[in-house]
Design a protein around this motif. Structure first.
Motif, PDB file in Angstrom:
ATOM      1  N   ASN A   1      88.179 -39.598  23.600  1.00 54.26           N
ATOM      2  CA  ASN A   1      87.481 -40.885  23.507  1.00 54.26           C
ATOM      3  C   ASN A   1      86.073 -40.725  22.905  1.00 54.26           C
ATOM      4  O   ASN A   1      85.104 -41.301  23.381  1.00 54.26           O
ATOM      5  CB  ASN A   1      87.372 -41.539  24.886  1.00 54.26           C
ATOM      6  CG  ASN A   1      88.726 -41.889  25.457  1.00 54.26           C
ATOM      7  OD1 ASN A   1      89.454 -42.709  24.906  1.00 54.26           O
ATOM      8  ND2 ASN A   1      89.089 -41.234  26.559  1.00 54.26           N
ATOM      9  N   ALA A   2      85.990 -39.911  21.876  1.00 53.64           N
ATOM     10  CA  ALA A   2      84.690 -39.595  21.289  1.00 53.64           C
ATOM     11  C   ALA A   2      84.147 -40.751  20.453  1.00 53.64           C
ATOM     12  O   ALA A   2      84.906 -41.530  19.865  1.00 53.64           O
ATOM     13  CB  ALA A   2      84.795 -38.342  20.427  1.00 53.64           C
ATOM     14  N   THR A   3      82.843 -40.833  20.401  1.00 54.50           N
ATOM     15  CA  THR A   3      82.152 -41.779  19.541  1.00 54.50           C
ATOM     16  C   THR A   3      81.368 -41.001  18.495  1.00 54.50           C
ATOM     17  O   THR A   3      80.629 -40.073  18.833  1.00 54.50           O
ATOM     18  CB  THR A   3      81.173 -42.650  20.343  1.00 54.50           C
ATOM     19  OG1 THR A   3      81.886 -43.361  21.361  1.00 54.50           O
ATOM     20  CG2 THR A   3      80.464 -43.647  19.441  1.00 54.50           C
ATOM     21  N   TYR A   4      81.537 -41.371  17.227  1.00 51.63           N
ATOM     22  CA  TYR A   4      80.840 -40.701  16.130  1.00 51.63           C
ATOM     23  C   TYR A   4      79.787 -41.636  15.524  1.00 51.63           C
ATOM     24  O   TYR A   4      80.059 -42.820  15.312  1.00 51.63           O
ATOM     25  CB  TYR A   4      81.821 -40.277  15.036  1.00 51.63           C
ATOM     26  CG  TYR A   4      82.503 -38.957  15.300  1.00 51.63           C
ATOM     27  CD1 TYR A   4      82.218 -37.831  14.519  1.00 51.63           C
ATOM     28  CD2 TYR A   4      83.436 -38.818  16.316  1.00 51.63           C
ATOM     29  CE1 TYR A   4      82.832 -36.616  14.755  1.00 51.63           C
ATOM     30  CE2 TYR A   4      84.065 -37.607  16.564  1.00 51.63           C
ATOM     31  CZ  TYR A   4      83.761 -36.513  15.780  1.00 51.63           C
ATOM     32  OH  TYR A   4      84.370 -35.306  16.017  1.00 51.63           O
TER      33      TYR A   4
ATOM     34  N   ASP B   1      84.853 -35.959  28.042  1.00 55.88           N
ATOM     35  CA  ASP B   1      85.421 -37.284  27.806  1.00 55.88           C
ATOM     36  C   ASP B   1      84.298 -38.285  27.554  1.00 55.88           C
ATOM     37  O   ASP B   1      83.266 -38.266  28.233  1.00 55.88           O
ATOM     38  CB  ASP B   1      86.250 -37.726  29.009  1.00 55.88           C
ATOM     39  CG  ASP B   1      87.051 -38.982  28.698  1.00 55.88           C
ATOM     40  OD1 ASP B   1      87.808 -38.969  27.712  1.00 55.88           O
ATOM     41  OD2 ASP B   1      86.894 -39.977  29.444  1.00 55.88           O
ATOM     42  N   GLN B   2      84.490 -39.134  26.568  1.00 55.90           N
ATOM     43  CA  GLN B   2      83.519 -40.135  26.134  1.00 55.90           C
ATOM     44  C   GLN B   2      82.247 -39.491  25.581  1.00 55.90           C
ATOM     45  O   GLN B   2      81.172 -40.076  25.631  1.00 55.90           O
ATOM     46  CB  GLN B   2      83.184 -41.115  27.267  1.00 55.90           C
ATOM     47  CG  GLN B   2      84.393 -41.892  27.756  1.00 55.90           C
ATOM     48  CD  GLN B   2      84.048 -42.937  28.783  1.00 55.90           C
ATOM     49  OE1 GLN B   2      83.047 -43.644  28.655  1.00 55.90           O
ATOM     50  NE2 GLN B   2      84.875 -43.054  29.809  1.00 55.90           N
ATOM     51  N   GLY B   3      82.393 -38.309  25.012  1.00 54.58           N
ATOM     52  CA  GLY B   3      81.266 -37.640  24.379  1.00 54.58           C
ATOM     53  C   GLY B   3      80.881 -38.314  23.072  1.00 54.58           C
ATOM     54  O   GLY B   3      81.635 -39.098  22.499  1.00 54.58           O
TER      55      GLY B   3
ATOM     56  N   VAL C   1      80.233 -30.405  26.600  1.00 52.89           N
ATOM     57  CA  VAL C   1      78.959 -31.061  26.328  1.00 52.89           C
ATOM     58  C   VAL C   1      79.180 -32.556  26.169  1.00 52.89           C
ATOM     59  O   VAL C   1      80.269 -33.011  25.804  1.00 52.89           O
ATOM     60  CB  VAL C   1      78.279 -30.483  25.070  1.00 52.89           C
ATOM     61  CG1 VAL C   1      78.084 -28.984  25.213  1.00 52.89           C
ATOM     62  CG2 VAL C   1      79.063 -30.813  23.806  1.00 52.89           C
ATOM     63  N   ASP C   2      78.135 -33.316  26.446  1.00 52.88           N
ATOM     64  CA  ASP C   2      78.214 -34.770  26.342  1.00 52.88           C
ATOM     65  C   ASP C   2      77.827 -35.269  24.947  1.00 52.88           C
ATOM     66  O   ASP C   2      78.318 -36.312  24.502  1.00 52.88           O
ATOM     67  CB  ASP C   2      77.293 -35.416  27.385  1.00 52.88           C
ATOM     68  CG  ASP C   2      77.654 -35.009  28.803  1.00 52.88           C
ATOM     69  OD1 ASP C   2      78.684 -35.481  29.301  1.00 52.88           O
ATOM     70  OD2 ASP C   2      76.919 -34.187  29.380  1.00 52.88           O
TER      71      ASP C   2
END
Length: 350
Positions: free
Chosen positions: A258-261, A235-237, A214-215
């Motif tokens: 490369n996740a962003t929270y 990736d980049q989710g 999932v994105d």
């Protein structure tokens, strides 16, 4: 002119049955740039439960009127408040921990936070949509920046924020996966979810991974969702959490994808309400009201929202609304039709 109003005050932090008292308080007067609203409906949110328990006791002096959703009618305007007139039907979300809350017959607010109520919504529906709608909009649009064709995982799709988030994600053109009890699967797919996963029937991670990564993950439930989200993220989710209770802190796995929270504590605003109103007008969004109680039953509403399988009670789907003044329409439960949302079905409240 009325000089007093009925309000429910939080007088003790703790259990719902001893926390509240109904009192007569002075009716507020609008100041410069403010409007006085006759509150026809408000609602109960998890934030209210946390406030009542004392999670934010450092930010709140007791006794206090709490609550943050309003749908009602303007009855008076202050100097310079020229955007509204008495009789205008409005809805809004109050600033958190600033001024009097909404468990009261009247409320004063800066006109800059107020928007005209969508004609298609009853006051009960509008009050039930304000906070959860703004939360879901800010999470998916402003923080996660969901794009058409992406896959979004909404945790807790049958809840207040989750039920709205499913509809917003679909309106954005996303594929929606949601977690919900098996008994709620037909309900959440009726809201527009493409796939419903029974979180109580096995590891949700393996079930999501079987569908593909999932994105975006929207966390409305807490637990281990923050630490396990990298296991389902492409990736980049992006992960957006609206839960402020302690969770495991080791997010090392997020580095590998490369996740962003994003951690979201919602803020009010006209633009967000206006965007939600457009979705309502376009038939893409409908609030879900699971129960409607009178203002005198605020404590019962809190207890109902806290219901769970663990204490032998079932929490209503969607939102619990509070009818503050007698309404033109009878209290009812609203369930959206399958996406795109059409006319709502109504039934008696549980």
């Amino acid at each position: 002119m009325l000089t007093s109003m009925r309000a429910v005050e939080l007088v003790h932090f703790g259990d719902a049955d001893t926390a509240f008292t109904t009192r007569e308080l002075p009716r507020p007067t609008p100041g410069p740039g403010q409007v006085l609203v006759r509150v026809l409906a408000t609602s109960v949110n998890p934030l209210d439960l946390q406030t009542r328990r004392g999670d934010y006791r450092d930010q709140l002096a007791l006794p206090a009127v709490i609550g943050n959703d309003v749908s009602g009618v303007v009855v008076e305007t202050g100097p310079g408040a020229d955007d509204f007139r008495p009789g205008d039907e409005v809805w809004y979300l109050t600033p958190i921990f600033a001024g009097q809350g909404t468990y009261a017959e009247f409320h004063v607010v800066d006109q800059a936070l107020v928007t005209r109520k969508p004609a298609q919504l009853s006051h009960v529906e509008a009050a039930g949509l304000a906070l959860v709608g703004v939360t879901a909009w800010e999470a998916l649009v402003e923080r996660a920046a969901v794009r058409a064709g992406e896959r979004v995982l909404v945790h807790g799709g049958a809840g207040g924020v989750g039920s709205v988030a499913i509809q917003i994600a679909k309106a954005l053109g996303a594929e929606v996966v949601t977690t919900a009890r098996a008994a709620d699967h037909e309900f959440v797919t009726g809201l527009g979810a493409d796939t419903a996963i029974d979180f109580s029937a096995g590891d949700y991670v393996s079930q999501v991974r079987a569908l593909g990564k999932v994105d975006v993950v929207l966390d409305t439930v807490g637990g281990d969702t923050l630490t396990r989200s990298p296991e389902v993220l492409a990736d980049q989710g992006r992960v957006v959490s609206i839960v402020d209770t302690p969770q495991p802190q080791n997010l090392l796995a997020a580095w590998g994808v490369n996740a962003t929270y994003h951690f979201l504590f919602v803020s009010p605003g006209q633009a967000k309400l206006a965007a939600l109103g457009r979705l309502v007008d376009q038939g893409e969004l409908r609030p879900v009201i699971g129960a409607v109680l009178p203002l005198s039953d605020v404590a019962q509403a809190h207890a109902l929202l806290e219901a769970s399988a663990g204490n032998g009670r079932r929490r209503p789907r969607g939102k619990i609304a509070i009818a503050v003044h007698p309404l033109d329409e009878p209290p009812h439960q609203t369930t959206p039709s399958p996406h795109p949302a059409g006319a709502s079905a109504t039934s008696t409240q549980p």
